[in-house]
Write an enzyme that holds these catalytic residues in place. Structure first.
Site, PDB file in Angstrom:
ATOM      1  N   PHE A   1     -10.522  -3.918  11.084  1.00 22.88           N
ATOM      2  CA  PHE A   1     -11.652  -3.940  10.159  1.00 22.88           C
ATOM      3  C   PHE A   1     -11.198  -4.468   8.810  1.00 22.88           C
ATOM      4  O   PHE A   1     -10.016  -4.592   8.544  1.00 22.88           O
ATOM      5  CB  PHE A   1     -12.260  -2.545  10.011  1.00 22.88           C
ATOM      6  CG  PHE A   1     -11.274  -1.472   9.645  1.00 22.88           C
ATOM      7  CD1 PHE A   1     -11.009  -1.189   8.313  1.00 22.88           C
ATOM      8  CD2 PHE A   1     -10.592  -0.760  10.623  1.00 22.88           C
ATOM      9  CE1 PHE A   1     -10.101  -0.204   7.965  1.00 22.88           C
ATOM     10  CE2 PHE A   1      -9.686   0.234  10.288  1.00 22.88           C
ATOM     11  CZ  PHE A   1      -9.424   0.498   8.961  1.00 22.88           C
TER      12      PHE A   1
ATOM     13  N   TYR B   1       0.773  -1.237   0.000  1.00 16.12           N
ATOM     14  CA  TYR B   1       0.000   0.000   0.000  1.00 16.12           C
ATOM     15  C   TYR B   1       0.807   1.292   0.000  1.00 16.12           C
ATOM     16  O   TYR B   1       0.258   2.357  -0.249  1.00 16.12           O
ATOM     17  CB  TYR B   1      -0.978  -0.016   1.178  1.00 16.12           C
ATOM     18  CG  TYR B   1      -2.063  -1.046   0.973  1.00 16.12           C
ATOM     19  CD1 TYR B   1      -3.135  -0.784   0.127  1.00 16.12           C
ATOM     20  CD2 TYR B   1      -1.998  -2.290   1.598  1.00 16.12           C
ATOM     21  CE1 TYR B   1      -4.122  -1.728  -0.097  1.00 16.12           C
ATOM     22  CE2 TYR B   1      -2.977  -3.241   1.384  1.00 16.12           C
ATOM     23  CZ  TYR B   1      -4.034  -2.963   0.530  1.00 16.12           C
ATOM     24  OH  TYR B   1      -5.005  -3.902   0.310  1.00 16.12           O
TER      25      TYR B   1
END
Length: 399
Positions: free
Chosen positions: A399, A121
Site C-alpha cells: 500500500f 523510518y
C-alpha cells in the site's frame, strides 16, 4: 515563509498532496487518479509553503492481526513524500511526528508502512517486523507430491465485478501480519487495472461451498507470448484461509496450460510451497526483502493484545523519543503484561521492540548485534520463548 503542517482539507489539496507523492517517488506510473477516491477522509497531512503543498503523509484506517489472532486498530501509512525543492528542511520529520500524534489520538495501537528506502523510518520508531520473498516455479518440473490435499472447487471470476467478493475473503485473514485492506485500497486496484490494462485472471477457491481463498495472476510479455520459450505468469495476490484453499490454488496454478514459469511476487519466508512439490529445485526462492515496517503507537496495548509462549517472565524497559507515553518498564509473562518499577532485564528502543513484536526477529539476534541493552544475560533467550510464533509473520499487501 515557514512551512505549515496540517490536514489537507479540500479535494484540490488532497490531489496536490498526491501529486507531490508521485513526484517524490519518481517512477510511479499511476496516471490520472482522483486521490479523493483512494484515500480516507481527514487522514492526509500536508506540508504547505504558503498555499503550495510541498510534502505529505497519509494513512488508511485498518487492522493488524497479531500473534494469537487478535486484531488491533492499525494505521496503514502511505503516500509519504516531500518535493525535491524542499528536502533537508525537516519537513518529513515534522510530518511523521504529527502523524504519529494523530494516530495515537485516534486510538490506533500500531502503524505500518512499506519503505521506499531502508534508512528513513527507524529513527521514527519503525522496525522491520516481517519480510517476504518471491518464488519462481518451473512448471515442467513442479509436480505436486501425492500427499498434498486435493483442494476444493475453483472458479474464474471477474476482478472488476467481484471486488466485494475478494474483499470479503481477504477480510477473514487470520495469519500474523495480515492487515485489513480498506475501501480506498480496493478502489486503487480498480483504477490501476483501468490505467494499465493487462489480461488479468482471478480464481476463487471454495471448500464445501464456502469461499476460502483466491489468486490473481496475469501473463507477462503478451506481445511475444506465442514465440517465447519461457512463457511466464505472475501471481500478484494469493490469499488462502485454509490448507484446502492453499492446495487447491496451487493445483490450479501449477497446471496452467501454455505456461512455462510461474512467479509468485510475494510469499512468506516459511511458505510451504517448496515442501509441496516432488522436485524442490523446481521452486527457486528470491532474495529476502523487508516487508512490514511496524510502529508500536501504544506499546502497552500492543503487548497486551498478542499471545505469548511459555517461559519465564522478563522485565522489558522501552524507550520512545517521539511518544513518551510508551516509556517505561513492562513485565511480560505468558499470561500478562503489566507496567512495573522493578529493575529491567533488558532495555530496548521502540523500533527494536517493533521488529520483534510479531515474531519475525529473534531477540538473541538483536542482543548479539548490540541493538538491546542487556542487564540479565539470559533475558534474550527467555524473550525468544515468550515472543516465539508457530509461523513467521507475513502481510501480502502493498500500500
Amino acid at each position: 515563509m515557514s512551512v505549515e503542517i496540517r490536514t489537507l482539507k479540500t479535494s484540490e489539496e488532497v490531489n496536490a498532496g498526491f501529486r507531490v507523492f508521485l513526484r517524490a517517488m519518481v517512477g510511479l506510473p499511476l496516471g490520472d487518479v482522483d486521490a479523493v477516491e483512494v484515500t480516507d477522509p481527514g487522514r492526509y497531512l500536508g506540508a504547505l509553503d504558503d498555499t503550495d503543498v510541498v510534502g505529505g503523509a497519509d494513512s488508511y484506517g485498518s487492522w493488524l492481526v497479531v500473534p494469537g489472532g487478535a486484531r488491533v486498530p492499525h494505521a496503514a501509512v502511505t503516500h509519504v513524500g516531500v518535493l525535491p525543492t524542499h528536502r533537508r528542511q525537516r519537513i518529513l520529520s515534522r510530518l511523521i511526528a504529527r502523524q504519529l500524534a494523530d494516530i495515537a489520538e485516534r486510538g490506533e495501537v500500531v502503524a505500518s508502512l512499506r519503505a521506499s528506502e531502508a534508512v528513513i523510518y527507524e529513527r521514527f520508531g519503525y522496525g522491520v517486523a516481517s519480510s517476504a520473498q518471491s518464488a519462481r516455479v518451473v512448471l515442467r518440473r513442479a509436480a505436486l507430491r501425492p500427499e498434498v490435499p486435493p483442494g476444493g472447487r475453483i472458479r474464474l471470476v471477474d476482478a472488476a465485478a467481484d471486488t466485494a467478493l475478494l474483499a470479503g475473503i481477504h477480510d477473514q485473514a487470520v495469519w500474523p501480519g495480515a492487515i485489513g485492506r480498506p475501501a480506498g485500497w480496493w478502489k486503487l486496484q480498480e483504477l490501476l487495472r483501468k490505467t494499465h490494462p493487462v489480461s488479468q485472471y482471478v480464481v476463487v477457491h471454495s471448500t464445501d461451498g464456502v469461499d476460502d481463498g483466491y489468486a490473481a495472476y496475469h501473463p507477462e510479455d503478451t506481445v511475444g507470448w506465442f514465440t517465447s520459450t519461457e512463457k511466464t505468469v505472475s501471481v500478484t495476490d494469493f490469499v488462502a484461509l485454509t490448507d484446502s484453499a492453499r492446495a487447491g490454488l496451487w493445483r490450479h496454478l501449477l497446471s496452467l496450460d501454455l505456461v512455462d514459469v510461474l512467479v509468485f511476487e510475494s510469499v512468506a519466508l516459511d511458505d510451504a510451497l517448496p515442501l509441496a512439490v516432488v522436485d524442490r529445485r523446481a521452486v527457486e526462492l528470491g532474495p529476502v526483502r523487508d516487508e512490514t515496517w511496524l510502529r508500536l503507537v501504544d506499546v502497552e496495548a500492543a503487548l497486551r493484545a498478542r499471545v505469548f509462549g511459555d517461559g519465564d517472565s522478563v522485565v522489558l524497559e522501552v524507550n520512545d523519543a517521539l511518544l513518551p507515553a510508551n516509556n517505561g518498564r513492562f513485565e511480560v509473562t505468558p499470561k500478562s503484561v503489566t507496567r512495573t518499577s522493578v529493575p529491567a532485564d533488558l532495555s530496548v528502543g521502540v523500533e527494536t521492540l517493533a521488529a520483534a513484536y510479531l515474531g519475525g526477529t529473534r531477540w538473541q539476534h538483536l542482543a548479539a548485534t548490540g541493538r538491546v541493552g542487556v542487564h540479565d544475560p539470559d533475558a534474550a533467550r527467555r524473550l525468544d520463548e515468550l515472543f516465539g510464533t508457530a509461523s513467521l509473520p507475513f502481510s501480502g499487501t502493498v500500500f
